[in-house]
Design a protein around this motif. Structure first.
Motif, PDB file in Angstrom:
ATOM      1  N   UNK A 183       0.844  -1.185   0.000  1.00  0.00           N
ATOM      2  CA  UNK A 183       0.000   0.000   0.000  1.00  0.00           C
ATOM      3  C   UNK A 183       0.882   1.239   0.000  1.00  0.00           C
ATOM      4  N   UNK A 184       0.511   2.280  -0.757  1.00  0.00           N
ATOM      5  CA  UNK A 184       1.331   3.498  -0.809  1.00  0.00           C
ATOM      6  C   UNK A 184       1.615   4.113   0.550  1.00  0.00           C
ATOM      7  N   UNK A 185       0.668   4.054   1.482  1.00  0.00           N
ATOM      8  CA  UNK A 185       0.897   4.632   2.806  1.00  0.00           C
ATOM      9  C   UNK A 185       2.002   3.880   3.539  1.00  0.00           C
ATOM     10  N   UNK A 186       2.018   2.549   3.397  1.00  0.00           N
ATOM     11  CA  UNK A 186       3.075   1.753   4.015  1.00  0.00           C
ATOM     12  C   UNK A 186       4.416   2.045   3.372  1.00  0.00           C
ATOM     13  N   UNK A 187       4.420   2.202   2.050  1.00  0.00           N
ATOM     14  CA  UNK A 187       5.663   2.509   1.336  1.00  0.00           C
ATOM     15  C   UNK A 187       6.255   3.819   1.834  1.00  0.00           C
ATOM     16  N   UNK A 188       5.427   4.840   1.949  1.00  0.00           N
ATOM     17  CA  UNK A 188       5.936   6.150   2.367  1.00  0.00           C
ATOM     18  C   UNK A 188       6.402   6.110   3.823  1.00  0.00           C
ATOM     19  N   UNK A 189       5.685   5.372   4.670  1.00  0.00           N
ATOM     20  CA  UNK A 189       6.087   5.262   6.075  1.00  0.00           C
ATOM     21  C   UNK A 189       7.467   4.618   6.187  1.00  0.00           C
ATOM     22  N   UNK A 190       7.673   3.519   5.434  1.00  0.00           N
ATOM     23  CA  UNK A 190       8.966   2.843   5.478  1.00  0.00           C
ATOM     24  C   UNK A 190      10.041   3.703   4.825  1.00  0.00           C
ATOM     25  N   UNK A 191       9.685   4.406   3.756  1.00  0.00           N
ATOM     26  CA  UNK A 191      10.667   5.268   3.100  1.00  0.00           C
ATOM     27  C   UNK A 191      11.151   6.356   4.059  1.00  0.00           C
ATOM     28  N   UNK A 192      10.245   6.964   4.796  1.00  0.00           N
ATOM     29  CA  UNK A 192      10.648   7.994   5.744  1.00  0.00           C
ATOM     30  C   UNK A 192      11.526   7.417   6.851  1.00  0.00           C
ATOM     31  N   UNK A 336       3.282  -2.262  11.841  1.00  0.00           N
ATOM     32  CA  UNK A 336       2.059  -1.816  11.176  1.00  0.00           C
ATOM     33  C   UNK A 336       2.159  -1.953   9.658  1.00  0.00           C
ATOM     34  N   UNK A 337       3.382  -1.916   9.127  1.00  0.00           N
ATOM     35  CA  UNK A 337       3.574  -2.036   7.678  1.00  0.00           C
ATOM     36  C   UNK A 337       3.790  -3.483   7.232  1.00  0.00           C
ATOM     37  N   UNK A 338       3.655  -4.415   8.159  1.00  0.00           N
ATOM     38  CA  UNK A 338       3.680  -5.826   7.796  1.00  0.00           C
ATOM     39  C   UNK A 338       5.050  -6.461   7.708  1.00  0.00           C
ATOM     40  N   UNK A 339       6.066  -5.818   8.271  1.00  0.00           N
ATOM     41  CA  UNK A 339       7.410  -6.396   8.249  1.00  0.00           C
ATOM     42  C   UNK A 339       7.556  -7.344   9.434  1.00  0.00           C
TER      43      UNK A 339
END
Length: 393
Positions: A183-192, A336-339
């Motif tokens: 999900x884009x929200x998870x991608x941005x959270x992990x990117x930050x 929360x991002x599934x890692x």
């Protein structure tokens, strides 16, 4: 008396752990612990995490400036090409993934990078020019998440997921772990999160990388040494342990007792306190905001735990200024991002490898070996070797 050719009275005693000792000059960034501020080059790291992509900040660390559009396109293309694993490495990864109980991905990574260096015949930085060193550094950075994700899946009997050229570093990381587009929200959270943890002063792993690089060794050797330092629970191996602590507490009414019991036993409260910061860790503040944006019961409980643990620590350790560090909310965000928790520290490594290699490149430019001295405090020497059992008199 001399040590390493230096008169004893010329030696300079330094604090244990080299605390506050300036060991080198750097243009890569700095940590200002009293202010709760750190930066990459001339920019606030937190502002970069809020405004930029991971690849832009990676370019900044390597090149000293943020890229323009054409430079970024070229750079991301080079990264995408470098993410692919050499075919010779795949059977080796299967062997590595089959070992260890429990399996430790960071141990597997250092073994795999050693094999990659042999396959690609990486040369000592002493023998190469800056372009070749930079190419080796980019390769190691790009392939590290691919190796880690492949080891994770192979250990679970799954086929590795081939990285996609159209996905960013953060998106590819989640994709390669799960096999599904994130999900884009998870991608941005992990990117930050990745941006915020690229570099952080002369921490143990970064300093280790620079020591090895100062000998003229190849980039992979310096990174592998850094991984050894990073794998320790007192350094990079803490995000999962911090979240385990939240799970151990379980409910609000258990917070006080849990903290007091930990301190009474002399145990560390993982996720709290930092060697440098005397204010709130700015990375923790950023990640708390990110986790709140993601929402959910875990976030609500974690913020309650943070508040109450901080209060109890202030009561029991007055004057220590113990706040949450990066690991506390890093674990929450990754969960929360599934890692999977076993991949929390490896996620940290996929960003910090950029900081390690940037430091390796900078150190290689100095051509100065890092070689401190030690003060001998054992029995006076020389003394006669005593007779040994069975020795004829």
């Amino acid at each position: 008396m001399t040590i390493n050719g230096v008169e004893l009275d010329e030696l300079i005693d330094v604090p244990a752990g080299l605390r506050n000792v300036v060991a080198a000059e750097t243009r890569l960034g700095d940590v200002r612990g009293q202010e709760g501020f750190y930066h990459y080059r001339q920019y606030s790291a937190i502002e970069l995490a809020s405004a930029c992509t991971f690849e832009e900040v990676w370019f900044l660390l390597f090149e000293g400036r943020l890229p323009d559009r054409d430079e970024l396109t070229e750079f991301t293309g080079e990264v995408a090409q470098s993410r692919l694993l050499p075919t010779e490495l795949l059977p080796i990864l299967s062997t590595i993934a089959a070992g260890g109980d429990p399996f430790r991905p960071m141990v597997g990574l250092r073994t795999a990078l050693s094999m990659l260096a042999a396959i690609r015949d990486l040369q000592p930085v002493w023998d190469g020019d800056r372009a070749s060193r930079k190419a080796d550094a980019l390769l190691i950075c790009a392939v590290t998440p691919t190796i880690l994700a492949a080891l994770h899946r192979l250990h679970r009997g799954l086929e590795p997921v081939v990285p996609r050229a159209d996905l960013s570093t953060a998106s590819n990381w989640l994709y390669m772990l799960t096999g599904e587009l994130p999900h884009p929200q998870a991608v941005r959270a992990i990117e930050q999160y990745l941006i915020a943890t690229i570099d952080h002063g002369f921490n143990p792993s970064t300093f280790t990388a620079r020591v090895v690089a100062s000998t003229g060794a190849d980039v992979a050797s310096a990174v592998i040494a850094a991984i050894g330092a990073f794998s320790g629970p007192l350094h990079g191996g803490a995000p999962d342990r911090a979240l385990d602590g939240v799970d151990e507490i379980g409910s609000v009414d258990r917070i006080d007792g849990w903290v007091r019991d930990k301190l009474a036993k002399g145990d560390r409260v993982m996720g709290f306190g930092h060697a440098v910061y005397r204010t709130a860790d700015p990375r923790s503040v950023l990640l708390r905001d990110i986790s709140i944006g993601l929402g959910g019961e875990l976030v609500e409980f974690a913020t309650t735990v943070e508040r109450r643990v901080t209060e109890v620590l202030a009561e029991l350790k007055p004057g220590r200024d113990l706040y949450t560090n990066v690991e506390f909310y890093a674990g929450v965000v990754m969960e929360l991002c599934g890692i999977p928790r076993s991949m929390f520290t490896p996620t940290f490594a996929t960003s910090r490898v950029v900081g390690w290699t940037a430091n390796i490149l900078e150190q290689a430019d100095t051509a100065k070996v890092i070689r401190p001295s030690a003060r001998y405090v054992g029995p006076p020497a020389p003394q006669p070797v005593p007779p040994r059992a069975g020795q004829s008199v």
